[in-house]
Design a protein around this motif. Structure first.
Motif, PDB file in Angstrom:
ATOM      1  N   ALA A 195       0.833  -1.206   0.000  1.00 13.12           N
ATOM      2  CA  ALA A 195       0.000   0.000   0.000  1.00 13.12           C
ATOM      3  C   ALA A 195       0.872   1.262   0.000  1.00 13.12           C
ATOM      4  CB  ALA A 195      -0.929  -0.014   1.214  1.00 13.12           C
ATOM      5  N   LYS A 196       1.911   1.245   0.847  1.00 11.35           N
ATOM      6  CA  LYS A 196       2.805   2.401   0.871  1.00 11.35           C
ATOM      7  C   LYS A 196       3.526   2.572  -0.463  1.00 11.35           C
ATOM      8  CE  LYS A 196       3.692   2.476   5.844  1.00 11.35           C
ATOM      9  NZ  LYS A 196       4.722   2.365   6.903  1.00 11.35           N
ATOM     10  N   GLU A 241       1.138   4.079  -2.840  1.00 10.22           N
ATOM     11  CA  GLU A 241       0.983   5.509  -2.550  1.00 10.22           C
ATOM     12  C   GLU A 241       2.189   6.297  -3.061  1.00 10.22           C
ATOM     13  OE1 GLU A 241       0.373   5.921   1.586  1.00 10.22           O
ATOM     14  OE2 GLU A 241      -1.636   5.023   1.588  1.00 10.22           O
ATOM     15  N   ARG A 242       3.389   5.739  -2.826  1.00  9.87           N
ATOM     16  CA  ARG A 242       4.585   6.430  -3.291  1.00  9.87           C
ATOM     17  C   ARG A 242       4.623   6.496  -4.812  1.00  9.87           C
ATOM     18  NH1 ARG A 242       7.891   3.320  -1.204  1.00  9.87           N
ATOM     19  NH2 ARG A 242       8.626   2.157  -3.022  1.00  9.87           N
ATOM     20  N   ALA A 300       2.209   9.058  -5.898  1.00 16.29           N
ATOM     21  CA  ALA A 300       2.751  10.403  -5.695  1.00 16.29           C
ATOM     22  C   ALA A 300       3.809  10.726  -6.755  1.00 16.29           C
ATOM     23  CB  ALA A 300       3.352  10.520  -4.294  1.00 16.29           C
TER      24      ALA A 300
END
Length: 314
Positions: free
Chosen positions: A222-223, A226-227, A230
């Motif tokens: 998930a991170k 997200e990264r 972004a």
């Protein structure tokens, strides 16, 4: 030969690996849960089976003790009556005589699934008990008829004693076999409990490790998403900025070119309009009009209010 992979390609491979691990990990987690449930149910069934066999062994031991008590009570009642001729001494004999058939039936039923040797011993025991009972009834009948000496002679023949000794030996052998069976079942129960404890610990530990690993992988995934999102947004911002600059440069260049064409057409008409033939004059007007249309089209495409600014400047 350069074997290095680009960061983009390397990131794509890592993403595919994470997805593959997640796709494998979720079924593996379910499989661990199912395995844990299966082990628990299997151990429960084994414990229930051992408990049932242990209870059966205890009941057989109870039936063995009951048969021995019946024979002992019958013999006690017999001897008491022979000595006293008092009918009250026959009460233990009568009670045991009424019980022994039921106790033998319970013992016979309990030994149904036992080895052939134990079933044979039980059958022999019933035969001995019947012979012992016949011997006791004969002596009691003689005593009731007043033949005291003949009654004691039956007892002194040791026929009944032999029956009792053999019966006690068979009962002792059956009891020993059931004690061994009980001890074996107790060992199996303890071993089963130990095995269940170890398997449960390892199964739950594996389930915990797998769950923690999947949870950490999901969070990491998930991170990472997200990264990557972004970074994609930032890349889009950069590309939008670059596209905007490129568009601005192209539109400015196009504007300068159309302005130059239009200005040259004006100069051509102003300075040399009188010398141009009618057709040349029309061509110059068409060039000027085409330049104006191109400028309007440029403004429509970029949404530039340049025309308004030009009008205000004029």
């Amino acid at each position: 030969m350069n074997l290095k992979m680009s960061p983009r390609k390397d990131g794509t491979i890592n993403k595919m690996i994470r997805k593959a691990v997640l796709q494998i990990g979720a079924p593996a987690l379910l499989a661990f849960v199912a395995l844990n449930a299966y082990l628990a149910i299997n151990h429960l069934r084994q414990m229930q089976k051992i408990a049932a066999l242990t209870l059966q062994s205890s009941l057989i031991q109870t039936d063995i003790s009951s048969v021995l008590r019946d024979l002992t009570d019958m013999e006690t009642g017999q001897r008491g009556y022979l000595l006293t001729a008092n009918d009250s001494y026959l009460q233990p004999y009568t009670d045991a005589k009424n019980r022994i058939a039921t106790d033998f039936a319970g013992l016979r039923s309990g030994l149904t699934n036992r080895a052939e040797r134990e079933r044979s011993q039980e059958s022999e025991l019933e035969s001995l008990a019947s012979s012992k009972q016949t011997e006791m009834e004969r002596s009691i009948n003689l005593r009731q008829q007043g033949y005291r000496r003949r009654a004691f002679k039956v007892v002194d023949s040791n026929e009944g004693t032999e029956y009792m000794d053999r019966a006690r030996g068979l009962l002792s052998s059956l009891s020993l076999a059931e004690s061994s069976s009980f001890a074996r079942l107790d060992n199996e129960r303890n071993a089963g409990l130990k095995k269940a404890f170890v398997e449960t610990i390892f199964a739950n530990l594996g389930l915990l490790v797998l769950t923690a690993g999947l949870f950490a992988l999901v969070r990491y995934h998930a991170k990472t998403l997200e990264r990557e999102a972004a970074e994609s947004r930032q890349a889009l911002v950069v590309r939008d900025s670059q596209l905007e600059r490129l568009t601005s440069a192209l539109t400015n260049q196009a504007r300068s070119k159309t302005s130059a064409i239009e200005a040259n057409a004006d100069l051509l008409l102003q300075n040399y309009g009188g010398f141009l033939p009618r057709q040349g004059h029309e061509y110059a007007e068409q060039i000027k009009e085409a330049a104006a249309q191109m400028e309007q089209l440029r403004q429509d495409l970029v949404g530039s209010p340049a025309s308004n600014g030009d009008e205000k400047a004029a």
